[in-house]
Design a protein around this motif. Structure first.
Motif, mmCIF file in Angstrom:
data_model
loop_
_atom_site.group_PDB
_atom_site.id
_atom_site.type_symbol
_atom_site.label_atom_id
_atom_site.label_comp_id
_atom_site.label_asym_id
_atom_site.label_seq_id
_atom_site.Cartn_x
_atom_site.Cartn_y
_atom_site.Cartn_z
ATOM 1 N N GLU A 20 32.854 39.245 38.740
ATOM 2 C CA GLU A 20 32.743 40.681 39.040
ATOM 3 C C GLU A 20 33.675 41.079 40.182
ATOM 4 O OE1 GLU A 20 31.322 42.974 37.141
ATOM 5 O OE2 GLU A 20 30.884 41.294 35.812
ATOM 6 N N ARG A 21 33.769 40.218 41.193
ATOM 7 C CA ARG A 21 34.676 40.506 42.305
ATOM 8 C C ARG A 21 36.122 40.491 41.822
ATOM 9 N NH1 ARG A 21 36.097 36.712 46.763
ATOM 10 N NH2 ARG A 21 37.493 37.910 48.060
ATOM 11 N N TYR A 22 36.463 39.538 40.951
ATOM 12 C CA TYR A 22 37.810 39.492 40.386
ATOM 13 C C TYR A 22 38.108 40.783 39.621
ATOM 14 C CZ TYR A 22 41.855 38.361 37.633
ATOM 15 O OH TYR A 22 43.100 38.411 37.062
ATOM 16 N N LEU A 23 37.156 41.218 38.814
ATOM 17 C CA LEU A 23 37.360 42.433 38.029
ATOM 18 C C LEU A 23 37.598 43.641 38.932
ATOM 19 C CD1 LEU A 23 37.532 43.654 35.245
ATOM 20 C CD2 LEU A 23 35.055 43.922 35.262
ATOM 21 N N GLN A 24 36.894 43.717 40.048
ATOM 22 C CA GLN A 24 37.096 44.833 40.978
ATOM 23 C C GLN A 24 38.486 44.770 41.618
ATOM 24 O OE1 GLN A 24 35.090 47.620 41.557
ATOM 25 N NE2 GLN A 24 37.042 48.233 42.449
ATOM 26 N N VAL A 25 38.886 43.578 42.057
ATOM 27 C CA VAL A 25 40.219 43.414 42.644
ATOM 28 C C VAL A 25 41.286 43.743 41.603
ATOM 29 C CG1 VAL A 25 41.858 41.700 43.544
ATOM 30 C CG2 VAL A 25 39.517 41.762 44.413
ATOM 31 N N ALA A 26 41.094 43.274 40.368
ATOM 32 C CA ALA A 26 42.052 43.546 39.301
ATOM 33 C C ALA A 26 42.130 45.042 39.001
ATOM 34 C CB ALA A 26 41.661 42.769 38.038
ATOM 35 N N MET A 99 41.970 37.323 47.757
ATOM 36 C CA MET A 99 41.750 37.107 46.337
ATOM 37 C C MET A 99 40.551 36.184 46.079
ATOM 38 S SD MET A 99 43.900 38.925 44.927
ATOM 39 C CE MET A 99 45.490 39.655 45.010
ATOM 40 N N PRO A 100 39.818 36.446 45.007
ATOM 41 C CA PRO A 100 38.642 35.628 44.678
ATOM 42 C C PRO A 100 38.987 34.409 43.815
ATOM 43 C CG PRO A 100 38.698 37.549 43.267
ATOM 44 C CD PRO A 100 39.866 37.674 44.216
ATOM 45 N N PHE A 101 40.142 33.793 44.081
ATOM 46 C CA PHE A 101 40.579 32.606 43.351
ATOM 47 C C PHE A 101 41.587 31.867 44.225
ATOM 48 C CE2 PHE A 101 43.107 36.258 42.022
ATOM 49 C CZ PHE A 101 44.401 35.841 42.285
#
Length: 117
Positions: A20-26, A99-101
């Motif tokens: 979900e955090r990745y999707l928000q950043v994206a 970034m969440p990765f």
């Protein structure tokens, strides 16, 4: 997409807990890319990404057990627009930084479109 379009492609591993955090950043990054000239931004969460014996997407990003392969791309009208737009994106103070990765395992590159149907 025109034949003189340009595409930046990205392959990365995202921890499942950070989806979900990745999707928000994206989402935020996509808005900025488009402000700086991109035509479209596509984010794809791995669903059927097999492990290979010699090469594979999971091997390429050193996928760990609690992660998913993500494939994404940003389409630009041309290489020239991309060069200006990507610099503007990176210099924009709104550009996501945390970034969440693991950024060290991101594979990316720029590509000239050969065919689009």
């Amino acid at each position: 997409m025109r034949s003189d379009s340009y595409v930046d492609g990205f392959l990365l591993a995202v921890p499942n807990a950070n989806k979900e955090r990745y999707l928000q950043v994206a989402h935020d990054a996509a808005q900025l890319f488009k402000e700086h000239g991109a035509m479209e931004v596509v984010e794809c969460w791995g669903d059927d990404v097999p492990e290979g014996k010699l090469t594979s997407m999971p091997m390429a990003v050193k996928l760990e057990g609690d992660e998913t392969v993500v494939f994404s791309w940003v389409a630009w009208p041309s290489r020239e627009v991309r060069d200006v737009g990507m610099k503007a994106f990176m210099d924009d103070p709104r550009c996501p930084k945390d970034m969440p990765f693991d950024g060290k395992r991101v594979i990316y590159g720029g590509f000239r479109v050969l065919m689009h149907r």
